[in-house]
Design a protein around this motif. Sequence first.
Motif, PDB file in Angstrom:
ATOM      1  N   GLY A   1      -5.246   1.397  -0.386  1.00 24.52           N
ATOM      2  CA  GLY A   1      -4.062   1.206   0.424  1.00 24.52           C
ATOM      3  C   GLY A   1      -3.884   2.210   1.545  1.00 24.52           C
ATOM      4  O   GLY A   1      -2.818   2.281   2.156  1.00 24.52           O
ATOM      5  N   ARG A   2      -4.969   2.950   1.861  1.00 24.38           N
ATOM      6  CA  ARG A   2      -4.864   4.004   2.872  1.00 24.38           C
ATOM      7  C   ARG A   2      -5.884   3.895   3.993  1.00 24.38           C
ATOM      8  O   ARG A   2      -5.735   4.533   5.030  1.00 24.38           O
ATOM      9  N   HIS A   3      -6.909   3.123   3.774  1.00 24.84           N
ATOM     10  CA  HIS A   3      -8.058   3.116   4.686  1.00 24.84           C
ATOM     11  C   HIS A   3      -8.591   1.684   4.777  1.00 24.84           C
ATOM     12  O   HIS A   3      -8.870   1.062   3.756  1.00 24.84           O
ATOM     13  N   VAL A   4      -8.713   1.187   5.990  1.00 27.59           N
ATOM     14  CA  VAL A   4      -9.256  -0.154   6.215  1.00 27.59           C
ATOM     15  C   VAL A   4     -10.567  -0.036   6.984  1.00 27.59           C
ATOM     16  O   VAL A   4     -10.650   0.720   7.959  1.00 27.59           O
ATOM     17  N   HIS A   5     -11.559  -0.764   6.534  1.00 24.17           N
ATOM     18  CA  HIS A   5     -12.841  -0.800   7.254  1.00 24.17           C
ATOM     19  C   HIS A   5     -13.097  -2.216   7.745  1.00 24.17           C
ATOM     20  O   HIS A   5     -12.967  -3.187   6.992  1.00 24.17           O
TER      21      HIS A   5
ATOM     22  N   VAL B   1      -2.589  -0.122   8.709  1.00 23.11           N
ATOM     23  CA  VAL B   1      -3.033  -0.473   7.358  1.00 23.11           C
ATOM     24  C   VAL B   1      -2.073  -1.482   6.756  1.00 23.11           C
ATOM     25  O   VAL B   1      -2.486  -2.447   6.085  1.00 23.11           O
ATOM     26  N   ALA B   2      -0.783  -1.307   7.017  1.00 23.18           N
ATOM     27  CA  ALA B   2       0.230  -2.235   6.508  1.00 23.18           C
ATOM     28  C   ALA B   2       0.015  -3.650   7.041  1.00 23.18           C
ATOM     29  O   ALA B   2       0.296  -4.634   6.348  1.00 23.18           O
ATOM     30  N   VAL B   3      -0.478  -3.763   8.267  1.00 25.63           N
ATOM     31  CA  VAL B   3      -0.769  -5.081   8.838  1.00 25.63           C
ATOM     32  C   VAL B   3      -1.861  -5.774   8.024  1.00 25.63           C
ATOM     33  O   VAL B   3      -1.773  -6.977   7.710  1.00 25.63           O
ATOM     34  N   TYR B   4      -2.889  -5.016   7.655  1.00 26.84           N
ATOM     35  CA  TYR B   4      -3.971  -5.594   6.849  1.00 26.84           C
ATOM     36  C   TYR B   4      -3.494  -5.918   5.434  1.00 26.84           C
ATOM     37  O   TYR B   4      -3.926  -6.913   4.826  1.00 26.84           O
ATOM     38  N   GLU B   5      -2.603  -5.086   4.906  1.00 23.86           N
ATOM     39  CA  GLU B   5      -2.018  -5.383   3.591  1.00 23.86           C
ATOM     40  C   GLU B   5      -1.285  -6.731   3.649  1.00 23.86           C
ATOM     41  O   GLU B   5      -1.416  -7.568   2.747  1.00 23.86           O
ATOM     42  N   LYS B   6      -0.508  -6.936   4.701  1.00 24.16           N
ATOM     43  CA  LYS B   6       0.229  -8.185   4.867  1.00 24.16           C
ATOM     44  C   LYS B   6      -0.733  -9.359   5.023  1.00 24.16           C
ATOM     45  O   LYS B   6      -0.530 -10.436   4.419  1.00 24.16           O
ATOM     46  N   ALA B   7      -1.791  -9.163   5.817  1.00 27.83           N
ATOM     47  CA  ALA B   7      -2.780 -10.231   6.018  1.00 27.83           C
ATOM     48  C   ALA B   7      -3.430 -10.616   4.697  1.00 27.83           C
ATOM     49  O   ALA B   7      -3.594 -11.817   4.402  1.00 27.83           O
ATOM     50  N   PHE B   8      -3.787  -9.631   3.886  1.00 25.00           N
ATOM     51  CA  PHE B   8      -4.433  -9.927   2.606  1.00 25.00           C
ATOM     52  C   PHE B   8      -3.495 -10.734   1.707  1.00 25.00           C
ATOM     53  O   PHE B   8      -3.899 -11.716   1.074  1.00 25.00           O
ATOM     54  N   THR B   9      -2.233 -10.331   1.688  1.00 23.67           N
ATOM     55  CA  THR B   9      -1.247 -11.028   0.863  1.00 23.67           C
ATOM     56  C   THR B   9      -1.105 -12.492   1.284  1.00 23.67           C
ATOM     57  O   THR B   9      -1.026 -13.399   0.439  1.00 23.67           O
ATOM     58  N   LEU B  10      -1.081 -12.741   2.587  1.00 25.15           N
ATOM     59  CA  LEU B  10      -0.948 -14.110   3.079  1.00 25.15           C
ATOM     60  C   LEU B  10      -2.202 -14.929   2.799  1.00 25.15           C
ATOM     61  O   LEU B  10      -2.117 -16.112   2.422  1.00 25.15           O
ATOM     62  N   LEU B  11      -3.368 -14.332   2.973  1.00 24.63           N
ATOM     63  CA  LEU B  11      -4.613 -15.043   2.697  1.00 24.63           C
ATOM     64  C   LEU B  11      -4.744 -15.373   1.212  1.00 24.63           C
ATOM     65  O   LEU B  11      -5.241 -16.444   0.836  1.00 24.63           O
TER      66      LEU B  11
END
Length: 203
Positions: free
Chosen positions: A151-155, A171-181
């Motif tokens: 939850g701290r680093h996106v690659h 990172v929060a944007v990617y967290e949201k994207a993962f949740t939606l996907l």
Amino acid sequence: MTQPKHTHQTWDDYLREGTGPVQDKFLELVRGTRDSRHYCNNVIWGNLQTEDYARAVFRKVVDFHEIPDDVEAGVARRAARAQFIGQGGRTYHVLLSEQALRTNLGGAEVMRGQLTHLLDALALPGLKLGVIPARAELSLYPGHSFTIFDGRHVHVETFSAGLDVKDEREVAVYEKAFTLLERSAVYGREARELVEAELAVLT
């Protein structure tokens, strides 16, 4: 010392000494991660790749980027990452698009081995494997593949470079994207059926 919030390094720099050193860096990152989430929209996630599949991937990397031919070193390092699944309380949540099951890397025999390996992986401890059906209604446009570490680093990987994001808001944007996907993914029996359907096409 404050760490940079973004690191953008071209593959020309990353791969100057071949695939092995790059995979060593990823191995250390995986070793130190307890919770990771992975979205792969066109290929099988690295830790679940068979050696033959990984060999096909790295052969294309070496040829495309015209780097030193150390395919076997890259394969060995990537295979070493799989040992951490189910160890030390680590958790892995993986989303594969149905296209990832179909993308032919290495030919029919390699793909048969890879899909069979995926079926076995469904029972691995600490692994939650979902597949997004090709015809599933999506809550978000598919976008590019990415990994979230603790939850701290996106690659993110592109054709030309690797991008590491550590800014909290991004990172929060990617967290949201993962949740939606994730909303469009199927798991368990339904995921198995999608893999088995692709395997049946190859037999």
